[in-house]
Design a protein around this motif. Structure first.
Motif, short mmCIF file in Angstrom:
data_model
loop_
_atom_site.label_atom_id
_atom_site.label_comp_id
_atom_site.label_asym_id
_atom_site.label_seq_id
_atom_site.Cartn_x
_atom_site.Cartn_y
_atom_site.Cartn_z
N MET A 97 0.80 -1.22 0.00
CA MET A 97 0.00 0.00 0.00
C MET A 97 0.84 1.27 0.00
SD MET A 97 -2.83 -1.24 2.68
CE MET A 97 -4.40 -1.84 2.11
N ARG A 107 -8.12 -2.20 -9.76
CA ARG A 107 -9.13 -3.02 -9.09
C ARG A 107 -9.42 -4.22 -9.98
NH1 ARG A 107 -9.20 -1.11 -4.08
NH2 ARG A 107 -10.49 0.72 -3.69
N SER A 124 -14.90 3.81 -6.69
CA SER A 124 -14.30 2.72 -5.92
C SER A 124 -13.95 1.51 -6.77
CB SER A 124 -15.22 2.30 -4.77
OG SER A 124 -16.42 1.84 -5.29
N ARG A 136 -11.59 10.68 -8.43
CA ARG A 136 -11.06 10.71 -7.06
C ARG A 136 -10.79 12.16 -6.63
NH1 ARG A 136 -8.98 6.91 -2.88
NH2 ARG A 136 -7.75 8.29 -1.61
N LEU A 144 -15.41 15.49 -0.19
CA LEU A 144 -15.03 14.85 1.08
C LEU A 144 -13.90 15.55 1.81
CD1 LEU A 144 -15.18 11.18 -0.23
CD2 LEU A 144 -16.87 12.34 1.17
N PRO A 211 -8.42 0.05 8.91
CA PRO A 211 -9.83 -0.16 8.57
C PRO A 211 -10.24 0.59 7.31
CG PRO A 211 -9.62 1.38 10.41
CD PRO A 211 -8.26 0.81 10.16
N PHE A 212 -9.51 1.65 6.94
CA PHE A 212 -9.84 2.42 5.75
C PHE A 212 -8.91 2.09 4.58
CE2 PHE A 212 -11.46 5.01 9.25
CZ PHE A 212 -12.74 5.32 8.80
N ARG A 216 -2.89 4.93 -2.43
CA ARG A 216 -3.69 5.76 -3.34
C ARG A 216 -5.10 5.26 -3.55
NH1 ARG A 216 0.13 7.14 -7.81
NH2 ARG A 216 1.63 6.75 -6.18
N GLY A 218 -6.77 4.06 -0.94
CA GLY A 218 -7.34 4.10 0.40
C GLY A 218 -8.60 4.96 0.43
N CYS A 219 -9.36 4.83 1.50
CA CYS A 219 -10.68 5.48 1.57
C CYS A 219 -10.56 7.01 1.63
CB CYS A 219 -11.41 4.98 2.81
SG CYS A 219 -13.03 5.74 3.01
N PRO A 220 -11.20 7.72 0.68
CA PRO A 220 -11.18 9.18 0.74
C PRO A 220 -12.26 9.73 1.67
CG PRO A 220 -12.29 8.46 -1.26
CD PRO A 220 -11.89 7.22 -0.53
N GLY A 221 -13.09 8.82 2.24
CA GLY A 221 -14.21 9.29 3.06
C GLY A 221 -13.87 9.39 4.54
N PHE A 224 -15.29 12.41 6.46
CA PHE A 224 -16.75 12.29 6.53
C PHE A 224 -17.13 11.21 7.55
CE2 PHE A 224 -20.62 12.71 3.57
CZ PHE A 224 -21.50 12.39 4.60
N ALA A 225 -16.49 10.03 7.40
CA ALA A 225 -16.84 8.90 8.27
C ALA A 225 -16.55 9.23 9.73
CB ALA A 225 -16.04 7.66 7.85
C1 HEM Z 1 -16.39 3.88 8.89
C2 HEM Z 1 -16.65 4.15 7.62
C3 HEM Z 1 -15.80 3.69 6.45
C4 HEM Z 1 -14.89 2.68 6.35
C5 HEM Z 1 -14.45 1.68 7.44
C6 HEM Z 1 -14.38 2.68 4.98
C7 HEM Z 1 -13.43 1.78 4.50
C8 HEM Z 1 -12.97 1.77 3.19
C9 HEM Z 1 -12.03 0.82 2.66
C10 HEM Z 1 -11.39 -0.32 3.44
C11 HEM Z 1 -11.82 1.12 1.36
C12 HEM Z 1 -10.91 0.37 0.37
C13 HEM Z 1 -9.50 0.89 0.53
C14 HEM Z 1 -8.49 0.12 -0.30
O1 HEM Z 1 -8.85 -0.54 -1.30
O2 HEM Z 1 -7.28 0.16 0.05
C15 HEM Z 1 -12.64 2.26 1.04
C16 HEM Z 1 -12.69 2.87 -0.19
C17 HEM Z 1 -13.52 3.93 -0.50
N1 HEM Z 1 -14.34 4.61 0.38
FE1 HEM Z 1 -14.59 4.22 2.34
N2 HEM Z 1 -14.97 3.69 4.29
C18 HEM Z 1 -15.84 4.34 5.14
C19 HEM Z 1 -16.62 5.44 4.85
C20 HEM Z 1 -16.66 6.08 3.64
C21 HEM Z 1 -17.46 7.27 3.36
C22 HEM Z 1 -18.35 8.00 4.39
C23 HEM Z 1 -17.26 7.56 2.04
C24 HEM Z 1 -17.85 8.68 1.22
C25 HEM Z 1 -18.82 9.45 1.59
C26 HEM Z 1 -16.33 6.57 1.49
C27 HEM Z 1 -15.89 6.54 0.19
C28 HEM Z 1 -14.99 5.61 -0.32
C29 HEM Z 1 -14.55 5.58 -1.72
C30 HEM Z 1 -15.02 6.52 -2.84
C31 HEM Z 1 -13.63 4.53 -1.82
C32 HEM Z 1 -12.89 4.07 -3.08
C33 HEM Z 1 -11.58 4.82 -3.23
C34 HEM Z 1 -10.82 4.42 -4.50
O3 HEM Z 1 -10.97 3.28 -4.96
O4 HEM Z 1 -10.06 5.25 -5.00
N3 HEM Z 1 -16.00 5.69 2.49
N4 HEM Z 1 -13.33 2.65 2.17
#
Ligand code: HEM
Length: 279
Positions: A97, A107, A124, A136, A144, A211-212, A216, A218-221, A224-225
């Protein structure tokens, strides 16, 4: 005159059966690549056609953890014919990562994503490339960003020397979060372990808690979260006392898990909220 061999003296169907059993045994018990393939991460034995799919069982995160204890934190499996690299330690996660995240930023192509998500046009599941980069950056900058969240208020592909292009990578965050080399009593619920600890959950430097995800893709949220989670959790804890139905105690809870898009409780948690603040 030479005497007939044992095989040729047997009826033909029996000879065929013996030959088939011999072939299947040779095919099934292909040796582990732990010792045979130089430069490849170790692999458990594979089964023809299935690869390692038959080994995953109901709880793949647990099976992968067990396999990693035997084969190491970076191992190569096969889901059918697809090679799958499994990372099960914080160091292995960092390699994937952070150190090599450009290489691993794509993906997998999933039929589900093509059918449900407009040919994988959402951020995503979009393939790594210019389209994803733009999506993104709209997400991060316009939707975000901490500022924006606050305002709501109310490949380049490099091939590594070891792996075939198209190898899928799985990071077993569940196993990393329970690694006894990283955590003291990993199975114990000890939230205080994070007090005065350098470990954070954002996957910037510390890969033992991800957890996120990280890197690159990784979660952009996260902003927000975290804002929403803190608000909801703070309100739930501050405004209510919580008890289990029927006078049950924490130890009575059935904490088995269930596999889905994410791992969740097999038996939903039922709790009674008693308001403790009057306005
Ligand atoms: C506790 C809440 C959340 C958790 C635990 C979480 C976790 C994750 C994880 C594990 C990934 C994949 C990362 C990877 O592949 O390395 C991800 C991707 C993503 N998350 Fe979250 N997420 C959360 C909340 C949110 C929120 C609130 C949003 C938007 C409002 C969001 C938007 C996204 C997007 C757009 C991606 C894809 C990023 C990409 O592929 O470039 N997430 N999230």
């Amino acid at each position: 005159m030479s005497s007939p061999s044992l095989l040729s003296s047997l009826p033909i169907p029996i000879t065929i059966i013996i030959f088939t059993i011999f072939l299947i045994k040779r095919l099934i018990f292909t040796p582990s690549t732990t010792t045979t393939h130089k430069n490849l991460p170790p692999s458990p034995q594979t089964f023809p056609v299935l690869g390692n799919l038959h080994q995953l069982g109901l709880y793949p995160h647990r099976t992968l953890q067990r396999l990693a204890q035997h084969h190491g934190p970076l191992m190569l499996l096969h889901f059918g014919s697809r090679p799958v690299l499994v990372a099960s330690s914080a160091d292995a996660a960092r390699e994937i990562m952070k150190t090599h995240d450009v290489v691993f930023s794509n993906r997998p192509k999933l039929n589900m994503a093509h059918k449900l998500l407009y040919q994988a046009r959402d951020v995503s599941t979009a393939p790594y490339g210019e389209y994803w980069r733009q999506m993104r950056s709209i997400c991060v900058l316009q939707l975000l960003s901490p500022k924006r969240v606050h305002s709501f208020r109310s490949v380049r592909e490099e091939e590594t020397a070891l792996l075939t292009a198209g190898t899928m990578v799985m990071t077993n965050a569940w196993a990393i979060g329970r690694d006894p080399n990283l955590w003291d009593q990993p199975e114990e619920f000890q939230p205080e372990r994070f007090l005065d600890s350098e470990v954070d959950f954002k996957g910037n430097e510390h890969f033992q808690l991800i957890p996120f995800g990280a890197g690159r893709r990784g979660c952009p949220g996260i902003p927000f979260a975290m804002t929403s989670n803190e608000l909801v959790l703070a309100n739930l804890v501050h405004k209510f006392d919580w008890v289990l139905p029927g006078g049950a105690k924490g130890d009575d809870l059935d904490t088995r898990e269930c596999l889905g898009l994410t791992i969740h409780r097999k038996v939903p948690l039922l709790a009674i909220a008693r308001p403790r603040l009057t306005r």
